[in-house]
Write a protein that holds these residues in place. Structure first.
Motif, short mmCIF file in Angstrom:
data_model
loop_
_atom_site.label_atom_id
_atom_site.label_comp_id
_atom_site.label_asym_id
_atom_site.label_seq_id
_atom_site.Cartn_x
_atom_site.Cartn_y
_atom_site.Cartn_z
N LEU A 261 -12.16 26.01 2.02
CA LEU A 261 -12.69 27.03 1.10
C LEU A 261 -13.11 26.45 -0.23
O LEU A 261 -13.23 27.17 -1.22
N GLY A 262 -13.28 25.13 -0.31
CA GLY A 262 -13.83 24.53 -1.51
C GLY A 262 -12.84 23.72 -2.33
O GLY A 262 -11.63 23.74 -2.08
N LEU A 263 -13.39 23.01 -3.33
CA LEU A 263 -12.58 22.11 -4.16
C LEU A 263 -11.50 22.87 -4.94
O LEU A 263 -10.36 22.42 -5.04
N GLY A 264 -11.87 24.04 -5.47
CA GLY A 264 -10.90 24.84 -6.22
C GLY A 264 -9.73 25.24 -5.33
O GLY A 264 -8.57 25.18 -5.72
N HIS A 265 -10.05 25.59 -4.11
CA HIS A 265 -9.03 25.99 -3.14
C HIS A 265 -8.14 24.80 -2.78
O HIS A 265 -6.91 24.94 -2.65
N ALA A 266 -8.76 23.62 -2.65
CA ALA A 266 -7.98 22.40 -2.34
C ALA A 266 -6.98 22.13 -3.46
O ALA A 266 -5.80 21.84 -3.21
N VAL A 267 -7.43 22.24 -4.71
CA VAL A 267 -6.53 22.00 -5.85
C VAL A 267 -5.43 23.06 -5.87
O VAL A 267 -4.25 22.75 -6.07
N ILE B 13 0.84 -1.21 0.00
CA ILE B 13 0.00 0.00 0.00
C ILE B 13 0.87 1.26 0.00
O ILE B 13 0.63 2.20 -0.76
N SER B 14 1.92 1.25 0.81
CA SER B 14 2.76 2.45 0.87
C SER B 14 3.71 2.55 -0.31
O SER B 14 4.28 3.61 -0.57
N GLU B 15 3.87 1.46 -1.03
CA GLU B 15 4.79 1.47 -2.18
C GLU B 15 4.07 1.61 -3.52
O GLU B 15 4.72 1.62 -4.56
N MET B 16 2.74 1.72 -3.48
CA MET B 16 1.99 1.84 -4.74
C MET B 16 2.45 3.06 -5.53
O MET B 16 2.47 3.05 -6.75
N ALA B 17 2.76 4.13 -4.82
CA ALA B 17 3.18 5.38 -5.46
C ALA B 17 4.02 6.16 -4.47
O ALA B 17 4.20 5.73 -3.33
N ASP B 18 4.52 7.29 -4.93
CA ASP B 18 5.18 8.22 -4.04
C ASP B 18 4.07 9.11 -3.47
O ASP B 18 3.34 9.72 -4.25
N PHE B 19 3.88 9.14 -2.17
CA PHE B 19 2.77 9.91 -1.60
C PHE B 19 3.27 11.21 -0.98
O PHE B 19 4.31 11.24 -0.32
N ARG B 20 2.51 12.27 -1.21
CA ARG B 20 2.77 13.55 -0.53
C ARG B 20 1.44 14.03 0.06
O ARG B 20 0.38 13.75 -0.50
N PHE B 21 1.53 14.72 1.16
CA PHE B 21 0.30 15.18 1.82
C PHE B 21 0.36 16.70 1.99
O PHE B 21 1.39 17.23 2.40
N VAL B 22 -0.72 17.34 1.59
CA VAL B 22 -0.82 18.79 1.74
C VAL B 22 -1.98 19.05 2.68
O VAL B 22 -3.05 18.48 2.52
N SER B 23 -1.74 19.91 3.65
CA SER B 23 -2.82 20.21 4.59
C SER B 23 -3.57 21.45 4.12
O SER B 23 -2.97 22.50 3.90
N GLN B 24 -4.87 21.29 3.92
CA GLN B 24 -5.70 22.43 3.54
C GLN B 24 -6.13 23.11 4.82
O GLN B 24 -6.88 22.54 5.61
N LYS B 25 -5.64 24.31 5.05
CA LYS B 25 -5.84 24.94 6.36
C LYS B 25 -7.26 25.47 6.54
O LYS B 25 -7.79 25.49 7.63
#
Ligand code: G1P
Length: 292
Positions: free
Chosen positions: A107-113, A92-104
């Protein structure tokens, strides 16, 4: 240009699943034997995507834990002779390179992107909304990547919905190019049926050109007071081609309790391992189902 990165927005409050989602992110609810969000990751990986950027929030650390390696647990499992299970965890952890961004702020989907702008950089990328699962799985995104490469533009997934339901979706005004391919002329987020430009709704798969970021930066809050990806695309299509791919096959919306239950039952009924016992159990109830 090859699509190497996928963004999976998963910071939402999951209000439709409260109080359950107070402590369990809805993206980690199971669909058969794996969490909902894993289907999104698997689809991305099957399309050759190497970097998966998950937008989460501080309250949803469980998502990061799920995709991160847990050496201690793997070690315990190996010592107990459960090497196969340990391999499954590591996979599971090797499926891809994972990065996590925290949405503070929510403010919506556009803001998340938009919050992934630095990580994505100046290249086209995919956005996968984990609630939306297709019978044709990764083939949907694969076709969209091909269309994006051919036309050098952004692509959204489209599906015909009942005209009375347009308020659930982003809805497109289109010109058909050929077969399942469209040029998008306009987009409206969750329009009332009386003003919807069509009944072709945007489903949760996007291939986006990097210019979407500057479009989103210039986008004011729209529907629900949030920065909508639909509105960012609407302004982008004035400068650059935006295309639509009409999906075939079943679409599953796991974003509501009702949809999640239905998806679970449908997938289980089709699953070679789970289907026989479930069918047998259901066949016992000829008349009324017992109340719980
Ligand atoms: C989002 C988008 C909407 C799109 C939908 C697909 O809405 O804003 O345009 O049609 O995903 O699932 P949400 O479902 O987050 O309300």
């Amino acid at each position: 240009m090859k699509i190497r990165k996928a963004v999976i927005p998963a910071a939402g409050l999951g209000t439709r699943f409260l109080p359950l989602s107070k402590s369990v992110p809805k993206e980690l609810l199971p669909l058969l034997d794996k969490p909902i969000i894993q289907y999104a990751v698997e689809d991305a990986v099957a399309c050759g995507i190497e970097l998966v950027i998950i937008v989460t929030s501080r309250e949803k650390m469980a998502i990061e834990n799920y995709f991160s390696r847990n050496m201690a647990l793997e070690h315990i499992l190996e010592q107990k002779g459960k090497g196969i299970l340990s391999d499954k965890l590591r996979h599971i952890s090797e499926m891809a390179d994972f990065r996590f961004v925290s949405q503070k702020e929510m403010l919506g989907l556009g803001h998340a992107v938009l919050s992934t702008k630095e990580m994505v950089g100046d290249e086209p990328f995919a956005v996968i909304l984990p609630d939306d699962i297709f019978q044709q799985r990764e083939q949907v995104l694969q076709r969209m990547i091909e269309i994006s490469e051919q036309y050098q533009g952004s692509v959204v997934a489209l599906k015909t919905v009942d005209s009375s339901e347009t308020e659930r979706w982003g809805v497109a005004k289109v010109n058909r190019i050929t077969g399942s391919r469209y040029k998008i002329e306009d987009l409206v987020e969750k329009p009332h049926p009386s003003v919807a430009p069509s009944n072709l709704a945007v489903m949760g798969r996007y291939v986006l050109m990097p210019e979407i970021f500057s479009a989103l930066e210039a986008t004011s809050p729209g529907w629900g007071g949030e920065i909508q990806l639909t509105d960012g695309l609407k302004s982008l299509l004035k400068r650059q081609g935006v295309y639509g791919y009409q999906i075939e096959g079943e679409y599953y919306d796991t974003g509501t309790i009702q949809g999640w239950i239905q998806t679970t039952v449908e997938l289980a009924m089709k699953h070679p391992e789970y289907s026989p016992a479930l069918r047998e159990r259901l066949s016992l109830f000829k008349g009324d189902l017992p109340q719980i």
